[in-house]
Design a protein around this motif. Structure first.
Motif, PDB file in Angstrom:
ATOM      1  N   HIS A 206       0.830  -1.186   0.000  1.00 32.90           N
ATOM      2  CA  HIS A 206       0.000   0.000   0.000  1.00 32.90           C
ATOM      3  C   HIS A 206       0.867   1.239   0.000  1.00 32.90           C
ATOM      4  CE1 HIS A 206      -3.907  -1.900   0.491  1.00 32.90           C
ATOM      5  NE2 HIS A 206      -3.275  -2.783   1.211  1.00 32.90           N
TER       6      HIS A 206
ATOM      7  N   THR B 253       2.306   6.961   1.992  1.00 31.23           N
ATOM      8  CA  THR B 253       1.657   8.146   2.536  1.00 31.23           C
ATOM      9  C   THR B 253       0.166   7.898   2.618  1.00 31.23           C
ATOM     10  OG1 THR B 253       3.295   9.537   1.487  1.00 31.23           O
ATOM     11  CG2 THR B 253       1.273  10.615   2.192  1.00 31.23           C
ATOM     12  N   LEU B 254      -0.394   7.936   3.795  1.00 28.47           N
ATOM     13  CA  LEU B 254      -1.820   7.759   3.973  1.00 28.47           C
ATOM     14  C   LEU B 254      -2.460   9.116   4.145  1.00 28.47           C
ATOM     15  CD1 LEU B 254      -1.829   4.715   6.396  1.00 28.47           C
ATOM     16  CD2 LEU B 254      -2.191   4.728   3.939  1.00 28.47           C
ATOM     17  N   ILE B 255      -3.567   9.320   3.480  1.00 29.33           N
ATOM     18  CA  ILE B 255      -4.218  10.617   3.522  1.00 29.33           C
ATOM     19  C   ILE B 255      -5.291  10.599   4.596  1.00 29.33           C
ATOM     20  CG2 ILE B 255      -5.575  12.256   2.184  1.00 29.33           C
ATOM     21  CD1 ILE B 255      -4.175  11.182  -0.262  1.00 29.33           C
TER      22      ILE B 255
ATOM     23  N   THR C 101     -11.878   2.759  -7.491  1.00 30.26           N
ATOM     24  CA  THR C 101     -11.861   2.587  -6.038  1.00 30.26           C
ATOM     25  C   THR C 101     -12.683   1.397  -5.573  1.00 30.26           C
ATOM     26  OG1 THR C 101     -13.740   4.103  -5.704  1.00 30.26           O
ATOM     27  CG2 THR C 101     -11.515   5.060  -5.680  1.00 30.26           C
TER      28      THR C 101
ATOM     29  N   ARG D 157      -7.972   9.794  -3.554  1.00 32.48           N
ATOM     30  CA  ARG D 157      -6.767  10.536  -3.193  1.00 32.48           C
ATOM     31  C   ARG D 157      -5.637   9.583  -2.791  1.00 32.48           C
ATOM     32  NH1 ARG D 157      -8.094  15.543   0.641  1.00 32.48           N
ATOM     33  NH2 ARG D 157      -5.878  15.903   0.188  1.00 32.48           N
ATOM     34  N   GLU D 158      -5.996   8.543  -2.074  1.00 31.52           N
ATOM     35  CA  GLU D 158      -4.981   7.568  -1.671  1.00 31.52           C
ATOM     36  C   GLU D 158      -4.399   6.853  -2.888  1.00 31.52           C
ATOM     37  OE1 GLU D 158      -4.746   3.496   0.996  1.00 31.52           O
ATOM     38  OE2 GLU D 158      -6.222   5.022   1.533  1.00 31.52           O
ATOM     39  N   TYR D 159      -5.249   6.521  -3.863  1.00 32.64           N
ATOM     40  CA  TYR D 159      -4.768   5.815  -5.057  1.00 32.64           C
ATOM     41  C   TYR D 159      -3.876   6.717  -5.910  1.00 32.64           C
ATOM     42  CZ  TYR D 159      -7.940   1.788  -4.429  1.00 32.64           C
ATOM     43  OH  TYR D 159      -8.585   0.657  -3.975  1.00 32.64           O
TER      44      TYR D 159
ATOM     45  N   GLY E 150      -0.650   6.763  -4.235  1.00 30.66           N
ATOM     46  CA  GLY E 150      -0.018   5.453  -4.353  1.00 30.66           C
ATOM     47  C   GLY E 150       0.595   5.188  -5.706  1.00 30.66           C
TER      48      GLY E 150
ATOM     49  N   ASP F 229      -2.004  16.901  -3.573  1.00 33.69           N
ATOM     50  CA  ASP F 229      -1.392  15.676  -3.048  1.00 33.69           C
ATOM     51  C   ASP F 229      -0.174  15.275  -3.876  1.00 33.69           C
ATOM     52  OD1 ASP F 229      -3.425  15.554  -1.148  1.00 33.69           O
ATOM     53  OD2 ASP F 229      -4.630  14.140  -2.312  1.00 33.69           O
TER      54      ASP F 229
END
Length: 388
Positions: free
Chosen positions: A3, A6-8, A261, A317-319, A322, A373
């Motif tokens: 994963h 950086t986790l948002i 997602t 945002r996480e993807y 990533g 981001d």
């Protein structure tokens, strides 16, 4: 599965009416939702990526380049590479047999040269968006197998020769594999099969013809869902090994990066790594991240470009983070291209009804938090310089 590092946290709250009407974005609780640094906000993605040697690109709609002032300014100001979304595909370039139309592609190349940008040529060989004179459905044709092979050779050599010296990367062959790793049935595979040849033999031929026409251009195989380890990416890896073993001039593998997602984040870094281990460059070539979007109020069957849930928006945002972090983690990842500038010109809604909001700018060309981001990832990265 690896994963993102950086986790948002604290993603924008989205308010959705009980009737499921369009979601509205609430005030941002996360300071990352707004770029608070004027210096960082004023720097382009290309400028932030330059110290790493990473090229940041965008797929460009020919009808908007030059016609829409804000669109044109963003394309010129934010990116170091451009990809023609449709202008260099077969139906656009050779609408009649032997009659070539270079206007849209030439305009994009001229714009790129004026703005100091590189061009990724897309795409020489594909089963889709073929002119009707060649194949109405991507599989059948009125031409004989021998004629089809010669038509393919002439098209590849003619197009690459026309753009010789103008193209940094060519997506030579696009989407030749099925999800189970078998050869996709296409007008090209069936012509070669009928000739008693490997149904994927046209790939090696196309690469050799392209290299003959422009020895300086980097040549890529490009496909979707290579981001996930499985039958398709395994078959692509085996294909790359075979091409290299046979001395075929392949330089890189393009990972399209069309993510949703509703599926888990892929083991992208590991897959980039294993292709890089073959001595190939790798690139993310068509990145977008779609999610479920809210229905348009009082318009049954129509959709907004607003995420339907806060969870979907957070995952988007996480993807995005990533995908960029995975590329940065692999020195052979030399290019990161987003497939379209804004939600208003995304292909997603026309293919995946009820999904969208997939790009970095909204319908009105306003920047979305995902852009901030990516800026932060680039600005804070300690990634190694790119290996070309």
């Amino acid at each position: 599965m690896k994963h993102p590092q950086t986790l948002i946290a604290g993603i924008l709250a989205l308010a959705v009416t009980a009737a499921g009407a369009s979601a509205a974005v609430a005030a941002p609780a996360d300071p990352r939702a707004v770029d608070r640094s004027p210096a960082l906000a004023s720097r382009s993605l290309a400028a932030l990526a330059e110290p790493i040697g990473l090229e940041i690109g965008v797929a460009v709609a020919a009808d908007q380049l030059g016609a829409d002032r804000k669109y044109t300014k963003l394309v010129a100001g934010q990116f170091s590479t451009v990809t023609p979304e449709n202008a260099m595909k077969w139906e656009s370039v050779e609408p009649q047999q032997g009659v070539f139309d270079w206007a849209a592609g030439d305009a994009l190349v001229a714009s790129a040269e004026a703005n100091g940008q590189l061009v990724r040529g897309h795409t020489l060989v594909w089963h889709s968006q073929l002119p009707d004179w060649l194949s109405p459905d991507g599989v059948s044709s009125d031409f004989s197998p021998e004629e089809l092979r010669e038509i393919l050779r002439e098209h590849v050599i003619t197009q690459v020769t026309h753009y010789k010296g103008d193209i940094w990367h060519w997506d030579v062959v696009n989407e030749a594999l099925n999800e189970d790793g078998t050869p996709r049935v296409s007008v090209w595979s069936e012509a070669y099969r009928a000739l008693g040849l490997d149904p994927l033999g046209y790939i090696a031929d196309a690469f050799r013809w392209a290299h003959e026409a422009d020895p300086e251009a980097k040549l890529y195989y490009n496909d979707y869902n290579l981001e996930f380890t499985g039958p398709k990416s395994n078959a692509a890896h085996a294909l790359a090994q075979d091409l290299l073993a046979d001395g075929v001039p392949i330089d890189g593998m393009g990972f399209q990066g069309h993510l949703s997602t509703q599926y888990g984040f892929p083991d992208l870094e590991a897959n980039l790594d294993r292709f890089a281990d073959l001595g190939l460059e790798v690139a993310l070539t068509e990145v977008d991240v779609r999610t479920a979007v809210a229905p348009r109020k009082n318009h049954e069957g129509e959709w907004t470009s607003t995420p339907a849930t806060a969870e979907g928006f957070a995952a988007q945002r996480e993807y995005w983070v990533g995908t960029l972090e995975a590329c940065l983690a692999v020195p052979a990842c030399v290019s990161y291209t987003v497939w379209g500038l804004a939600d208003s010109n995304s292909w997603i809604p026309g293919v995946f009804p009820g999904e969208g909001a997939a790009l970095l700018w909204d319908d009105h060309l306003n920047a979305k938090p995902q852009l901030a981001d990516l800026r932060e990832v680039l600005a804070t990265s300690d990634a190694a310089p790119r290996v070309r």
